[in-house]
Design an enzyme around this catalytic site. Structure first.
Site, PDB file in Angstrom:
ATOM      1  N   TYR A  32       0.851  -1.205   0.000  1.00  0.00           N
ATOM      2  CA  TYR A  32       0.000   0.000   0.000  1.00  0.00           C
ATOM      3  C   TYR A  32       0.884   1.252   0.000  1.00  0.00           C
ATOM      4  O   TYR A  32       0.660   2.192  -0.766  1.00  0.00           O
ATOM      5  CB  TYR A  32      -0.912  -0.038   1.228  1.00  0.00           C
ATOM      6  CG  TYR A  32      -1.871   1.120   1.375  1.00  0.00           C
ATOM      7  CD1 TYR A  32      -3.116   1.115   0.745  1.00  0.00           C
ATOM      8  CD2 TYR A  32      -1.562   2.219   2.185  1.00  0.00           C
ATOM      9  CE1 TYR A  32      -4.014   2.177   0.914  1.00  0.00           C
ATOM     10  CE2 TYR A  32      -2.442   3.270   2.353  1.00  0.00           C
ATOM     11  CZ  TYR A  32      -3.674   3.243   1.716  1.00  0.00           C
ATOM     12  OH  TYR A  32      -4.550   4.297   1.887  1.00  0.00           O
TER      13      TYR A  32
ATOM     14  N   LYS B 273       0.986   4.169  -2.826  1.00  0.00           N
ATOM     15  CA  LYS B 273       0.717   5.569  -2.503  1.00  0.00           C
ATOM     16  C   LYS B 273       1.927   6.449  -2.815  1.00  0.00           C
ATOM     17  O   LYS B 273       1.774   7.600  -3.233  1.00  0.00           O
ATOM     18  CB  LYS B 273       0.300   5.704  -1.039  1.00  0.00           C
ATOM     19  CG  LYS B 273      -1.059   5.057  -0.732  1.00  0.00           C
ATOM     20  CD  LYS B 273      -2.129   5.557  -1.679  1.00  0.00           C
ATOM     21  CE  LYS B 273      -3.532   5.256  -1.224  1.00  0.00           C
ATOM     22  NZ  LYS B 273      -4.532   5.751  -2.196  1.00  0.00           N
TER      23      LYS B 273
HETATM   24  N1  LIG Z   1      -9.612   6.663   5.233  1.00  0.00           N
HETATM   25  C1  LIG Z   1      -8.337   6.917   5.462  1.00  0.00           C
HETATM   26  O1  LIG Z   1      -7.878   7.012   6.606  1.00  0.00           O
HETATM   27  C2  LIG Z   1      -7.399   7.103   4.306  1.00  0.00           C
HETATM   28  C3  LIG Z   1      -6.132   7.622   4.565  1.00  0.00           C
HETATM   29  C4  LIG Z   1      -5.243   7.825   3.524  1.00  0.00           C
HETATM   30  C5  LIG Z   1      -5.631   7.517   2.240  1.00  0.00           C
HETATM   31  N2  LIG Z   1      -6.862   6.987   2.014  1.00  0.00           N
HETATM   32  C6  LIG Z   1      -7.218   6.695   0.630  1.00  0.00           C
HETATM   33  O2  LIG Z   1      -8.376   7.421   0.306  1.00  0.00           O
HETATM   34  C7  LIG Z   1      -9.053   6.777  -0.762  1.00  0.00           C
HETATM   35  C8  LIG Z   1     -10.525   6.643  -0.414  1.00  0.00           C
HETATM   36  O3  LIG Z   1     -10.652   5.768   0.688  1.00  0.00           O
HETATM   37  P1  LIG Z   1     -11.820   5.896   1.756  1.00  0.00           P
HETATM   38  O4  LIG Z   1     -11.171   6.000   3.063  1.00  0.00           O
HETATM   39  O5  LIG Z   1     -12.800   6.897   1.315  1.00  0.00           O
HETATM   40  O6  LIG Z   1     -12.414   4.415   1.676  1.00  0.00           O
HETATM   41  P2  LIG Z   1     -13.876   3.857   1.337  1.00  0.00           P
HETATM   42  O7  LIG Z   1     -13.747   2.395   1.438  1.00  0.00           O
HETATM   43  O8  LIG Z   1     -14.874   4.552   2.184  1.00  0.00           O
HETATM   44  O9  LIG Z   1     -14.090   4.308  -0.180  1.00  0.00           O
HETATM   45  C9  LIG Z   1     -13.344   3.741  -1.208  1.00  0.00           C
HETATM   46  C10 LIG Z   1     -14.283   3.429  -2.347  1.00  0.00           C
HETATM   47  O10 LIG Z   1     -13.491   2.967  -3.467  1.00  0.00           O
HETATM   48  C11 LIG Z   1     -14.227   1.958  -4.115  1.00  0.00           C
HETATM   49  N3  LIG Z   1     -13.304   1.140  -4.907  1.00  0.00           N
HETATM   50  C12 LIG Z   1     -12.437   0.200  -4.452  1.00  0.00           C
HETATM   51  N4  LIG Z   1     -11.795  -0.357  -5.481  1.00  0.00           N
HETATM   52  C13 LIG Z   1     -12.263   0.251  -6.607  1.00  0.00           C
HETATM   53  C14 LIG Z   1     -11.982   0.105  -7.987  1.00  0.00           C
HETATM   54  N5  LIG Z   1     -11.094  -0.800  -8.424  1.00  0.00           N
HETATM   55  N6  LIG Z   1     -12.625   0.900  -8.870  1.00  0.00           N
HETATM   56  C15 LIG Z   1     -13.540   1.806  -8.437  1.00  0.00           C
HETATM   57  N7  LIG Z   1     -13.870   1.967  -7.146  1.00  0.00           N
HETATM   58  C16 LIG Z   1     -13.219   1.201  -6.232  1.00  0.00           C
HETATM   59  C17 LIG Z   1     -14.907   1.200  -2.995  1.00  0.00           C
HETATM   60  O11 LIG Z   1     -16.038   0.467  -3.485  1.00  0.00           O
HETATM   61  C18 LIG Z   1     -15.293   2.321  -2.045  1.00  0.00           C
HETATM   62  O12 LIG Z   1     -16.615   2.794  -2.283  1.00  0.00           O
HETATM   63  C19 LIG Z   1      -8.318   5.452  -0.979  1.00  0.00           C
HETATM   64  O13 LIG Z   1      -7.430   5.599  -2.066  1.00  0.00           O
HETATM   65  C20 LIG Z   1      -7.544   5.271   0.304  1.00  0.00           C
HETATM   66  O14 LIG Z   1      -6.411   4.481   0.103  1.00  0.00           O
HETATM   67  C21 LIG Z   1      -7.772   6.793   3.004  1.00  0.00           C
END
Ligand SMILES: NC(=O)c1ccc[n+]([C@@H]2O[C@H](COP(=O)([O-])OP(=O)(O)OC[C@H]3O[C@@H](n4cnc5c(N)ncnc54)[C@H](O)[C@@H]3O)[C@@H](O)[C@H]2O)c1
Length: 252
Positions: free
Chosen positions: A152, A156
């Protein structure tokens, strides 16, 4: 609320949940319309149903044809794309010896490949319209080491590097920036915090909150603000930057 996005259209991935759904809500509140893509089309449509002028489409961002067709459908329905937010992704932890190449490739294909495919498809549209803004999503895992999170973190870090390089290529018409969020309460993190709290969500959430200066976890709206700033003309002189909304965690 000011109307920074009147007449503009945002395409957001992973928008059936979490960060991108919050960005879509904020973008709509400020006068814009949104195209919500998610691998789970029902989730994308459920969010779209709450937002005036929005459409929700099923799209796996790791699929070249899928992204091409979704961008074409967005253009057909809403007629323009001024902004893109690349947030589709999944968490996947584990000791590196347990990772297969297939699992690694999926991590890279969704996060890095999906970001690449959306940027590649929206850039010519934005240039033809005379301008645009893209925000990609990295993570603090691109900055600091975390247990069993190497693939991951690699994905990133690649998104952060890709953003800096693409910013040069996309200039001067299109700005490209990246956010590297800390621990934000979403569909991705809640199950992790529950597991880390030994089944107790409050305990796991408190543990996550203890890791930053502000002593709370972030909410999706804490990311929507900075992202909508970067997507707006208020950030008109910013490109290739990394914004770290993490409550100060990476400085400790
Ligand atoms: N939540 C955190 O703490 C955090 C921190 C740093 C980075 N992120 C990043 O933020 C982004 C959003 O994450 P989130 O926290 O909102 O999670 P989340 O699970 O709430 O939302 C992510 C969404 O992406 C969709 N998804 C997954 N694989 C997919 C694909 N191949 N094609 C299209 N859609 C897909 C899922 O169905 C989900 O609805 C991600 O890239 C995650 O790595 C999140």
């Amino acid at each position: 609320m000011t109307k920074r996005f009147e007449g503009k259209v945002l395409l957001a991935t992973g928008a059936g949940s979490g960060l991108a759904a919050a960005v879509a809500r904020r973008y709509t509140q400020e006068g814009g319309r949104v195209v919500l893509l998610d691998i789970d089309g029902d989730k994308a449509q459920a969010v779209a149903a709450q937002l005036p002028g929005a459409i929700g489409l099923a799209c796996d961002v790791a699929s070249e044809e899928g992204v091409r067709d979704a961008v074409a459908a967005a253009m057909k329905t809403l007629g323009r794309i001024d902004a893109a937010f690349n947030a589709a992704g999944h968490a996947d932890f584990g000791p590196i010896e347990e990772w297969t190449l297939e699992r690694w490739n999926r991590m890279m294909g969704v996060h890095v490949g999906g970001t690449f495919l959306v940027c590649k498809n929206v850039l010519p549209i934005m240039r033809a319209q005379g301008g645009g803004a893209i925000v990609n999503v990295a993570s603090i895992a691109a900055i600091v080491a975390q247990p069993f999170n190497a693939p991951y973190g690699a994905a990133k870090s690649a998104i952060a590097g890709f953003t800096r390089q693409l910013a040069m290529e996309a200039a001067p018409l299109v700005r490209v920036n990246v956010v590297a969020p800390g621990r934000i309460r979403t569909g991705m993190t809640e199950p992790l915090w529950k597991m880390r709290g030994g089944g107790d969500m409050d305990k796991g959430t408190a543990q996550a909150a203890s890791l930053n200066m502000l002593k709370r976890v972030g909410e999706a709206e804490d990311i929507a603000g900075p992202v909508c700033f970067l997507l707006s003309d208020d950030a008109g002189f910013m490109t290739g930057t990394t914004t770290v909304p993490d409550g100060g965690e990476t400085l400790l």
